[in-house]
Design a protein around this motif. Structure first.
Motif, PDB file in Angstrom:
ATOM      1  N   THR A 144      -9.027 -12.775   9.646  1.00 30.82           N
ATOM      2  CA  THR A 144     -10.354 -12.210   9.900  1.00 30.82           C
ATOM      3  C   THR A 144     -10.442 -11.913  11.382  1.00 30.82           C
ATOM      4  O   THR A 144      -9.706 -12.499  12.182  1.00 30.82           O
ATOM      5  CB  THR A 144     -11.491 -13.182   9.501  1.00 30.82           C
ATOM      6  OG1 THR A 144     -11.324 -14.406  10.225  1.00 30.82           O
ATOM      7  CG2 THR A 144     -11.513 -13.462   8.016  1.00 30.82           C
ATOM      8  N   VAL A 145     -11.308 -10.990  11.740  1.00 31.95           N
ATOM      9  CA  VAL A 145     -11.533 -10.680  13.147  1.00 31.95           C
ATOM     10  C   VAL A 145     -12.909 -11.183  13.514  1.00 31.95           C
ATOM     11  O   VAL A 145     -13.898 -10.887  12.835  1.00 31.95           O
ATOM     12  CB  VAL A 145     -11.411  -9.161  13.412  1.00 31.95           C
ATOM     13  CG1 VAL A 145     -11.729  -8.854  14.864  1.00 31.95           C
ATOM     14  CG2 VAL A 145     -10.020  -8.664  13.047  1.00 31.95           C
ATOM     15  N   GLN A 146     -12.956 -11.993  14.567  1.00 33.44           N
ATOM     16  CA  GLN A 146     -14.218 -12.554  15.037  1.00 33.44           C
ATOM     17  C   GLN A 146     -14.284 -12.350  16.536  1.00 33.44           C
ATOM     18  O   GLN A 146     -13.387 -12.789  17.264  1.00 33.44           O
ATOM     19  CB  GLN A 146     -14.298 -14.038  14.683  1.00 33.44           C
ATOM     20  CG  GLN A 146     -15.622 -14.667  14.993  1.00 33.44           C
ATOM     21  CD  GLN A 146     -15.643 -16.120  14.540  1.00 33.44           C
ATOM     22  OE1 GLN A 146     -14.705 -16.861  14.775  1.00 33.44           O
ATOM     23  NE2 GLN A 146     -16.714 -16.509  13.896  1.00 33.44           N
ATOM     24  N   ASP A 147     -15.323 -11.677  16.991  1.00 32.82           N
ATOM     25  CA  ASP A 147     -15.430 -11.263  18.387  1.00 32.82           C
ATOM     26  C   ASP A 147     -14.204 -10.393  18.686  1.00 32.82           C
ATOM     27  O   ASP A 147     -13.974  -9.421  18.016  1.00 32.82           O
ATOM     28  CB  ASP A 147     -15.574 -12.459  19.323  1.00 32.82           C
ATOM     29  CG  ASP A 147     -16.849 -13.253  19.030  1.00 32.82           C
ATOM     30  OD1 ASP A 147     -17.867 -12.634  18.680  1.00 32.82           O
ATOM     31  OD2 ASP A 147     -16.808 -14.492  19.154  1.00 32.82           O
ATOM     32  N   SER A 148     -13.401 -10.758  19.665  1.00 33.00           N
ATOM     33  CA  SER A 148     -12.213  -9.953  19.971  1.00 33.00           C
ATOM     34  C   SER A 148     -10.924 -10.676  19.575  1.00 33.00           C
ATOM     35  O   SER A 148      -9.840 -10.299  19.997  1.00 33.00           O
ATOM     36  CB  SER A 148     -12.187  -9.616  21.460  1.00 33.00           C
ATOM     37  OG  SER A 148     -12.137 -10.809  22.207  1.00 33.00           O
ATOM     38  N   ALA A 149     -11.030 -11.704  18.752  1.00 31.84           N
ATOM     39  CA  ALA A 149      -9.860 -12.485  18.357  1.00 31.84           C
ATOM     40  C   ALA A 149      -9.562 -12.316  16.867  1.00 31.84           C
ATOM     41  O   ALA A 149     -10.463 -12.117  16.058  1.00 31.84           O
ATOM     42  CB  ALA A 149     -10.088 -13.962  18.663  1.00 31.84           C
ATOM     43  N   LYS A 155      -5.915 -16.688  16.895  1.00 40.32           N
ATOM     44  CA  LYS A 155      -6.370 -18.074  16.748  1.00 40.32           C
ATOM     45  C   LYS A 155      -5.897 -18.570  15.383  1.00 40.32           C
ATOM     46  O   LYS A 155      -6.355 -18.079  14.352  1.00 40.32           O
ATOM     47  CB  LYS A 155      -7.893 -18.148  16.847  1.00 40.32           C
ATOM     48  CG  LYS A 155      -8.424 -17.700  18.208  1.00 40.32           C
ATOM     49  CD  LYS A 155      -9.930 -17.528  18.180  1.00 40.32           C
ATOM     50  CE  LYS A 155     -10.621 -18.749  18.680  1.00 40.32           C
ATOM     51  NZ  LYS A 155     -12.090 -18.584  18.738  1.00 40.32           N
ATOM     52  N   PHE A 156      -4.988 -19.538  15.399  1.00 39.47           N
ATOM     53  CA  PHE A 156      -4.431 -20.088  14.166  1.00 39.47           C
ATOM     54  C   PHE A 156      -5.225 -21.334  13.764  1.00 39.47           C
ATOM     55  O   PHE A 156      -5.353 -22.275  14.546  1.00 39.47           O
ATOM     56  CB  PHE A 156      -2.943 -20.403  14.348  1.00 39.47           C
ATOM     57  CG  PHE A 156      -2.111 -19.164  14.500  1.00 39.47           C
ATOM     58  CD1 PHE A 156      -1.543 -18.564  13.391  1.00 39.47           C
ATOM     59  CD2 PHE A 156      -1.920 -18.585  15.740  1.00 39.47           C
ATOM     60  CE1 PHE A 156      -0.783 -17.419  13.515  1.00 39.47           C
ATOM     61  CE2 PHE A 156      -1.174 -17.430  15.880  1.00 39.47           C
ATOM     62  CZ  PHE A 156      -0.603 -16.839  14.760  1.00 39.47           C
ATOM     63  N   TRP A 157      -5.736 -21.328  12.543  1.00 38.49           N
ATOM     64  CA  TRP A 157      -6.646 -22.363  12.042  1.00 38.49           C
ATOM     65  C   TRP A 157      -5.945 -23.720  11.984  1.00 38.49           C
ATOM     66  O   TRP A 157      -4.877 -23.861  11.407  1.00 38.49           O
ATOM     67  CB  TRP A 157      -7.136 -21.970  10.655  1.00 38.49           C
ATOM     68  CG  TRP A 157      -8.272 -22.790  10.148  1.00 38.49           C
ATOM     69  CD1 TRP A 157      -9.596 -22.560  10.331  1.00 38.49           C
ATOM     70  CD2 TRP A 157      -8.189 -23.973   9.339  1.00 38.49           C
ATOM     71  NE1 TRP A 157     -10.344 -23.526   9.699  1.00 38.49           N
ATOM     72  CE2 TRP A 157      -9.505 -24.404   9.082  1.00 38.49           C
ATOM     73  CE3 TRP A 157      -7.141 -24.715   8.824  1.00 38.49           C
ATOM     74  CZ2 TRP A 157      -9.793 -25.531   8.319  1.00 38.49           C
ATOM     75  CZ3 TRP A 157      -7.420 -25.841   8.066  1.00 38.49           C
ATOM     76  CH2 TRP A 157      -8.737 -26.229   7.826  1.00 38.49           C
ATOM     77  N   GLN A 158      -6.579 -24.722  12.595  1.00 39.94           N
ATOM     78  CA  GLN A 158      -6.098 -26.108  12.544  1.00 39.94           C
ATOM     79  C   GLN A 158      -7.085 -27.028  11.843  1.00 39.94           C
ATOM     80  O   GLN A 158      -6.718 -28.120  11.425  1.00 39.94           O
ATOM     81  CB  GLN A 158      -5.837 -26.645  13.952  1.00 39.94           C
ATOM     82  CG  GLN A 158      -4.666 -25.994  14.642  1.00 39.94           C
ATOM     83  CD  GLN A 158      -4.353 -26.656  15.964  1.00 39.94           C
ATOM     84  OE1 GLN A 158      -5.226 -26.802  16.816  1.00 39.94           O
ATOM     85  NE2 GLN A 158      -3.109 -27.060  16.138  1.00 39.94           N
ATOM     86  N   GLY A 159      -8.315 -26.607  11.748  1.00 42.07           N
ATOM     87  CA  GLY A 159      -9.378 -27.399  11.145  1.00 42.07           C
ATOM     88  C   GLY A 159     -10.694 -26.719  11.475  1.00 42.07           C
ATOM     89  O   GLY A 159     -10.730 -25.717  12.187  1.00 42.07           O
ATOM     90  N   THR A 160     -11.775 -27.257  10.985  1.00 46.46           N
ATOM     91  CA  THR A 160     -13.087 -26.673  11.230  1.00 46.46           C
ATOM     92  C   THR A 160     -13.347 -26.555  12.731  1.00 46.46           C
ATOM     93  O   THR A 160     -13.296 -27.556  13.452  1.00 46.46           O
ATOM     94  CB  THR A 160     -14.183 -27.525  10.566  1.00 46.46           C
ATOM     95  OG1 THR A 160     -13.869 -27.654   9.172  1.00 46.46           O
ATOM     96  CG2 THR A 160     -15.544 -26.876  10.715  1.00 46.46           C
ATOM     97  N   ASN A 161     -13.568 -25.321  13.190  1.00 45.60           N
ATOM     98  CA  ASN A 161     -13.828 -25.016  14.602  1.00 45.60           C
ATOM     99  C   ASN A 161     -12.727 -25.492  15.548  1.00 45.60           C
ATOM    100  O   ASN A 161     -12.981 -25.801  16.710  1.00 45.60           O
ATOM    101  CB  ASN A 161     -15.181 -25.586  15.047  1.00 45.60           C
ATOM    102  CG  ASN A 161     -16.325 -24.956  14.292  1.00 45.60           C
ATOM    103  OD1 ASN A 161     -16.308 -23.761  14.017  1.00 45.60           O
ATOM    104  ND2 ASN A 161     -17.305 -25.757  13.926  1.00 45.60           N
TER     105      ASN A 161
END
Length: 129
Positions: A70-75, A113-119
């Motif tokens: 997904t794209v969020q802001d510029s990431a 940004k690679f997901w590691q956990g919530t936020n």
């Protein structure tokens, strides 16, 4: 000979009844934690940048299923969704690796940004020329 004639159809019936139909394996609906990302810090617009993504699965049957982006802001946020294949699995938490292909279309700094956990994310920045 006539006495054994019923044995062959019965044997065929029993053996064919044990076969399971092929089931479609679906990725887990919950992403798993990315622990490390390796790859180049630069690239060229329009050319793929290949990154090795290491992640943890819940047991020995866990394998790579798919990437979700997904794209969020510029990431660009990247999540790994594993699949679990098998019925008897080891009870360890193995690390698996998959290759993520990122093709930037514009020059500049690109943040993945690679997901590691919530936020919580592992951040990889790629400079594109």
């Amino acid at each position: 000979m006539k006495h054994n004639a019923w044995l062959l159809p019965l044997l065929f019936l029993l053996l064919s009844a044990c076969q399971k139909p092929d089931e479609e394996v679906m990725p887990s609906p919950t992403p798993t934690s990315v622990i490390k990302v390796e790859g180049p810090d630069s690239g060229k617009a329009g050319e793929a940048v290949l990154l090795d993504v290491y992640f943890v699965v819940a047991n020995g049957c866990g394998q790579f299923g798919s990437f979700g982006t997904t794209v969020q802001d510029s990431a660009t946020i990247v999540a790994v969704y594993p699949v679990y294949i098998g019925e008897v699995c080891t009870l360890n938490l193995p690390t698996r690796k998959a290759v993520y292909s990122y093709t930037p279309t514009t020059k500049g700094k690109h943040t993945l940004k690679f997901w590691q956990g919530t936020n919580n994310y592992l951040i990889k920045t790629i400079t594109v020329e």
